[in-house]
Design an enzyme around this catalytic site. Structure first.
Site, PDB file in Angstrom:
ATOM      1  N   TYR A  48      52.824   1.127 103.825  1.00  0.00           N
ATOM      2  CA  TYR A  48      51.465   0.353 103.473  1.00  0.00           C
ATOM      3  C   TYR A  48      51.181  -0.561 104.405  1.00  0.00           C
ATOM      4  CZ  TYR A  48      48.975  -3.558 101.357  1.00  0.00           C
ATOM      5  OH  TYR A  48      48.259  -4.722 101.371  1.00  0.00           O
ATOM      6  N   THR A  61      46.719  -8.275 105.244  1.00  0.00           N
ATOM      7  CA  THR A  61      48.046  -8.859 104.510  1.00  0.00           C
ATOM      8  C   THR A  61      48.898  -9.538 105.634  1.00  0.00           C
ATOM      9  OG1 THR A  61      49.715  -8.323 103.224  1.00  0.00           O
ATOM     10  CG2 THR A  61      48.633  -6.396 104.686  1.00  0.00           C
ATOM     11  N   ASP A  62      49.621 -10.477 104.865  1.00  0.00           N
ATOM     12  CA  ASP A  62      50.610 -11.019 105.501  1.00  0.00           C
ATOM     13  C   ASP A  62      51.814 -10.060 105.989  1.00  0.00           C
ATOM     14  OD1 ASP A  62      51.773 -10.850 102.975  1.00  0.00           O
ATOM     15  OD2 ASP A  62      52.551 -12.863 102.942  1.00  0.00           O
ATOM     16  N   GLU A  63      51.508  -8.901 105.234  1.00  0.00           N
ATOM     17  CA  GLU A  63      52.719  -7.876 105.561  1.00  0.00           C
ATOM     18  C   GLU A  63      52.910  -6.914 106.608  1.00  0.00           C
ATOM     19  OE1 GLU A  63      53.844  -5.328 101.796  1.00  0.00           O
ATOM     20  OE2 GLU A  63      52.710  -6.984 100.573  1.00  0.00           O
ATOM     21  N   LYS A 101      48.157  -0.760 107.087  1.00  0.00           N
ATOM     22  CA  LYS A 101      47.193  -2.132 107.298  1.00  0.00           C
ATOM     23  C   LYS A 101      47.111  -2.544 108.687  1.00  0.00           C
ATOM     24  CE  LYS A 101      45.083  -4.060 104.599  1.00  0.00           C
ATOM     25  NZ  LYS A 101      43.810  -3.889 103.813  1.00  0.00           N
TER      26      LYS A 101
HETATM   27  P1  NAD Z   1      43.711  -2.624  94.620  1.00  0.00           P
HETATM   28  O1  NAD Z   1      44.682  -1.665  94.548  1.00  0.00           O
HETATM   29  O2  NAD Z   1      43.713  -3.581  93.071  1.00  0.00           O
HETATM   30  O3  NAD Z   1      42.495  -1.869  94.596  1.00  0.00           O
HETATM   31  C1  NAD Z   1      41.924  -1.383  95.459  1.00  0.00           C
HETATM   32  C2  NAD Z   1      40.500  -0.750  95.257  1.00  0.00           C
HETATM   33  O4  NAD Z   1      40.117   0.065  96.425  1.00  0.00           O
HETATM   34  C3  NAD Z   1      40.287   0.035  94.008  1.00  0.00           C
HETATM   35  O5  NAD Z   1      39.197  -0.248  93.461  1.00  0.00           O
HETATM   36  C4  NAD Z   1      40.270   1.419  94.332  1.00  0.00           C
HETATM   37  O6  NAD Z   1      39.425   2.357  93.639  1.00  0.00           O
HETATM   38  C5  NAD Z   1      39.476   1.379  95.974  1.00  0.00           C
HETATM   39  N1  NAD Z   1      39.701   2.318  96.714  1.00  0.00           N
HETATM   40  C6  NAD Z   1      40.956   2.718  97.244  1.00  0.00           C
HETATM   41  N2  NAD Z   1      40.722   3.858  98.208  1.00  0.00           N
HETATM   42  C7  NAD Z   1      39.347   3.935  98.203  1.00  0.00           C
HETATM   43  C8  NAD Z   1      38.740   4.759  99.056  1.00  0.00           C
HETATM   44  N3  NAD Z   1      39.131   5.711 100.008  1.00  0.00           N
HETATM   45  N4  NAD Z   1      37.449   4.490  99.071  1.00  0.00           N
HETATM   46  C9  NAD Z   1      36.617   3.473  98.483  1.00  0.00           C
HETATM   47  N5  NAD Z   1      37.619   2.839  97.601  1.00  0.00           N
HETATM   48  C10 NAD Z   1      38.650   2.778  97.632  1.00  0.00           C
HETATM   49  O7  NAD Z   1      43.993  -3.732  95.604  1.00  0.00           O
HETATM   50  P2  NAD Z   1      44.255  -5.398  95.747  1.00  0.00           P
HETATM   51  O8  NAD Z   1      45.601  -5.675  95.456  1.00  0.00           O
HETATM   52  O9  NAD Z   1      43.068  -6.070  95.123  1.00  0.00           O
HETATM   53  O10 NAD Z   1      43.953  -5.404  97.386  1.00  0.00           O
HETATM   54  C11 NAD Z   1      42.617  -5.605  98.092  1.00  0.00           C
HETATM   55  C12 NAD Z   1      42.688  -5.824  99.434  1.00  0.00           C
HETATM   56  O11 NAD Z   1      43.401  -6.931  99.838  1.00  0.00           O
HETATM   57  C13 NAD Z   1      43.549  -4.579 100.080  1.00  0.00           C
HETATM   58  O12 NAD Z   1      43.008  -4.198 101.302  1.00  0.00           O
HETATM   59  C14 NAD Z   1      44.800  -5.343 100.346  1.00  0.00           C
HETATM   60  O13 NAD Z   1      45.375  -4.688 101.591  1.00  0.00           O
HETATM   61  C15 NAD Z   1      44.392  -6.693 100.467  1.00  0.00           C
HETATM   62  N6  NAD Z   1      45.606  -7.672 100.174  1.00  0.00           N
HETATM   63  C16 NAD Z   1      46.315  -7.425  98.945  1.00  0.00           C
HETATM   64  C17 NAD Z   1      47.015  -8.522  98.550  1.00  0.00           C
HETATM   65  C18 NAD Z   1      47.647  -8.513  97.075  1.00  0.00           C
HETATM   66  O14 NAD Z   1      48.502  -9.664  97.038  1.00  0.00           O
HETATM   67  N7  NAD Z   1      47.362  -7.769  96.104  1.00  0.00           N
HETATM   68  C19 NAD Z   1      47.375  -9.629  99.555  1.00  0.00           C
HETATM   69  C20 NAD Z   1      46.777  -9.601 100.808  1.00  0.00           C
HETATM   70  C21 NAD Z   1      45.872  -8.359 101.064  1.00  0.00           C
HETATM   71  P1  TYD Z   2      54.900  -6.667  94.914  1.00  0.00           P
HETATM   72  O1  TYD Z   2      54.114  -7.259  93.891  1.00  0.00           O
HETATM   73  O2  TYD Z   2      55.137  -5.055  94.789  1.00  0.00           O
HETATM   74  O3  TYD Z   2      54.284  -6.954  96.200  1.00  0.00           O
HETATM   75  P2  TYD Z   2      54.880  -6.745  97.729  1.00  0.00           P
HETATM   76  O4  TYD Z   2      55.894  -5.948  97.763  1.00  0.00           O
HETATM   77  O5  TYD Z   2      53.607  -6.247  98.400  1.00  0.00           O
HETATM   78  O6  TYD Z   2      55.110  -8.300  98.196  1.00  0.00           O
HETATM   79  O7  TYD Z   2      56.439  -7.114  94.881  1.00  0.00           O
HETATM   80  C1  TYD Z   2      56.548  -8.609  95.084  1.00  0.00           C
HETATM   81  C2  TYD Z   2      58.024  -8.716  95.152  1.00  0.00           C
HETATM   82  O8  TYD Z   2      58.693  -8.235  93.802  1.00  0.00           O
HETATM   83  C3  TYD Z   2      58.773  -7.949  96.086  1.00  0.00           C
HETATM   84  O9  TYD Z   2      59.946  -8.483  96.714  1.00  0.00           O
HETATM   85  C4  TYD Z   2      59.262  -6.748  95.119  1.00  0.00           C
HETATM   86  C5  TYD Z   2      59.619  -7.283  93.897  1.00  0.00           C
HETATM   87  N1  TYD Z   2      59.465  -6.502  92.707  1.00  0.00           N
HETATM   88  C6  TYD Z   2      60.503  -6.382  91.768  1.00  0.00           C
HETATM   89  O10 TYD Z   2      61.491  -7.017  91.817  1.00  0.00           O
HETATM   90  N2  TYD Z   2      60.269  -5.566  90.881  1.00  0.00           N
HETATM   91  C7  TYD Z   2      59.103  -4.849  90.637  1.00  0.00           C
HETATM   92  O11 TYD Z   2      59.138  -4.324  89.550  1.00  0.00           O
HETATM   93  C8  TYD Z   2      58.148  -5.003  91.610  1.00  0.00           C
HETATM   94  C9  TYD Z   2      56.982  -4.326  91.296  1.00  0.00           C
HETATM   95  C10 TYD Z   2      58.181  -5.847  92.519  1.00  0.00           C
END
Ligand code: NAD
Ligand code: TYD
Length: 340
Positions: free
Chosen positions: A147, A122-124, A151
């Site tokens: 988090y 992730t960019d985070e 990562k």
């Molecule tokens: P999510 O939270 O929707 O899904 C996570 C999945 O992983 C779930 O199905 C969960 O059951 C499974 N899981 C959790 N712990 C586990 C374990 N110990 N063993 C096996 N499975 C396990 O996640 P997401 O938002 O789809 O993100 C997926 C990946 O992409 C993550 O690695 C996250 O860091 C990365 N990512 C997410 C975003 C975003 O915007 N959501 C952006 C950049 C990168």
């Molecule tokens: P989020 O979807 O949790 O992603 P991330 O924090 O990983 O970027 O949040 C996106 C942005 O929205 C972040 O600046 C926090 C804000 N946010 C709110 O203002 N209200 C909310 O209820 C949530 C979940 C996020």
């Protein structure tokens, strides 16, 4: 090709499984622990597909991982605890899965002599930006939330395994995703579903934090490109080139749903809230010829349409344990919240 997907029942990975099974004749194995974020419904249509196999297990479980790796050529590692707010409440599961789990996978992949380890990050990990600049692949890691720190740790473990043991790996770092099957704890699905229910929309702080949004199908296309053409040892930033302030995202959702802005409620800020994320994606564009294709406006329309058509999916997700989470995270803050 035989591909292991970890965390396949989550948001991005379930979209990626759809993406791969619809485009290739590969065999897909999905290893998922089914945490609160893992939903087998996301992949229900493939249950009887001979090219798809689900294994219920944790990535920290050596036995489960070894079983899942049998015959596998490449792995795309998504499984993670993924929500910043939950990591602030309790960082332990993040260390367990994101750090310890990733190391178990790396060791097993090394022993299995896997052909490619794609680590989805992730960019985070880069921390927070001011008004100018963007994150490049060489920006120093400076994570601010538990988090993001977990990562970043996993990225470094991948790097170390590659350098020390020669595991052929690639790291991808993507910006904020949105689209179908996203758990309604993240900003966009939370706001869409709350607005559909005429519930308040909790905006943290002043609402001026900026995120760089990417539609999940663009992320899937980028991962497809990396899986097939990525250069071993490289890290690639992935982003949608769509920076938006949170408040503007929320207002656009309300406008598209024809709901009143009076639903907006400003609540106490997230501790350590990163101000701005923005990705420089020149490297992947130049090296692998990938670019995002979905504009934020189009992607948001598609996403709203999906949540409208899949009310059953999100109503089920928002029942049960979710209610306790929501009350704990938002109950007090909303009671003390301010209207615009
Ligand atoms: P999510 O939270 O929707 O899904 C996570 C999945 O992983 C779930 O199905 C969960 O059951 C499974 N899981 C959790 N712990 C586990 C374990 N110990 N063993 C096996 N499975 C396990 O996640 P997401 O938002 O789809 O993100 C997926 C990946 O992409 C993550 O690695 C996250 O860091 C990365 N990512 C997410 C975003 C975003 O915007 N959501 C952006 C950049 C990168
Ligand atoms: P989020 O979807 O949790 O992603 P991330 O924090 O990983 O970027 O949040 C996106 C942005 O929205 C972040 O600046 C926090 C804000 N946010 C709110 O203002 N209200 C909310 O209820 C949530 C979940 C996020």
């Amino acid at each position: 090709m035989h591909i292991l997907i970890t965390g396949g029942c989550g948001f991005i990975a379930s979209n990626f499984v759809h993406y791969l099974l619809e485009r290739y004749d590969y065999r897909i194995i999905n290893l998922d622990a089914l945490t609160y974020a893992g939903n087998p419904e996301n992949l229900r249509e493939f249950e009887n597909n001979p090219r798809y196999k689900f294994i219920h297990g944790r990535i920290e479980d050596v036995k489960a991982v070894k079983k899942a790796l049998r015959g596998v050529d490449r792995i795309v590692h998504f499984a993670a605890e993924s929500h910043v707010d939950r990591s602030i409440t309790n960082a332990q599961p993040f260390i367990q899965t994101n750090v310890a789990g990733t190391q178990v996978l790396l060791d097993a992949c090394r022993q299995a002599k896997i052909d490619r380890f794609i680590h989805v990050s992730t960019d985070e990990v880069y921390g927070s930006l001011g008004d100018k600049d963007r994150f490049t692949e060489t920006t120093p890691l400076a994570p601010n939330s538990p988090y993001a720190a977990s990562k970043a740790a996993s990225d470094l473990l991948v790097r170390a395994t590659a350098k020390t043991h020669g595991l052929p790996s690639i790291i991808t770092r993507c910006s904020n995703n949105y689209g179908p099957y996203q758990f309604p704890e993240k900003l966009i699905p939370l706001m869409i579903t709350n607005a559909l229910e005429d519930k308040p929309l909790p905006v943290y702080g002043d609402g001026l934090n900026v995120r760089d949004w990417i539609h999940v199908t663009d992320h899937c296309a980028a991962l497809d490109t990396v899986l097939h053409r990525g250069i071993v040892g490289e890290t690639y930033n992935i982003g949608g080139e769509s920076e938006r302030k949170n408040i503007d995202v929320v207002k656009t959702i309300l406008r598209l749903l024809e709901k009143s802005e009076s639903l907006i409620t400003f609540v106490d800020d997230r501790p350590g809230h990163d101000r701005r994320y923005a990705m420089d994606i020149k490297k992947i564009k130049r090296q692998l010829k990938w670019s995002p294709a979905v504009t934020f406006e189009k992607g948001l329309e598609l996403t709203i349409d999906w949540y409208r058509r899949n009310e059953k999916w999100w109503r089920r997700v928002k029942s049960g344990r979710y209610r306790q989470y929501y009350q704990k995270m938002y109950g007090q803050r909303l009671a003390e919240g301010k209207k615009p």
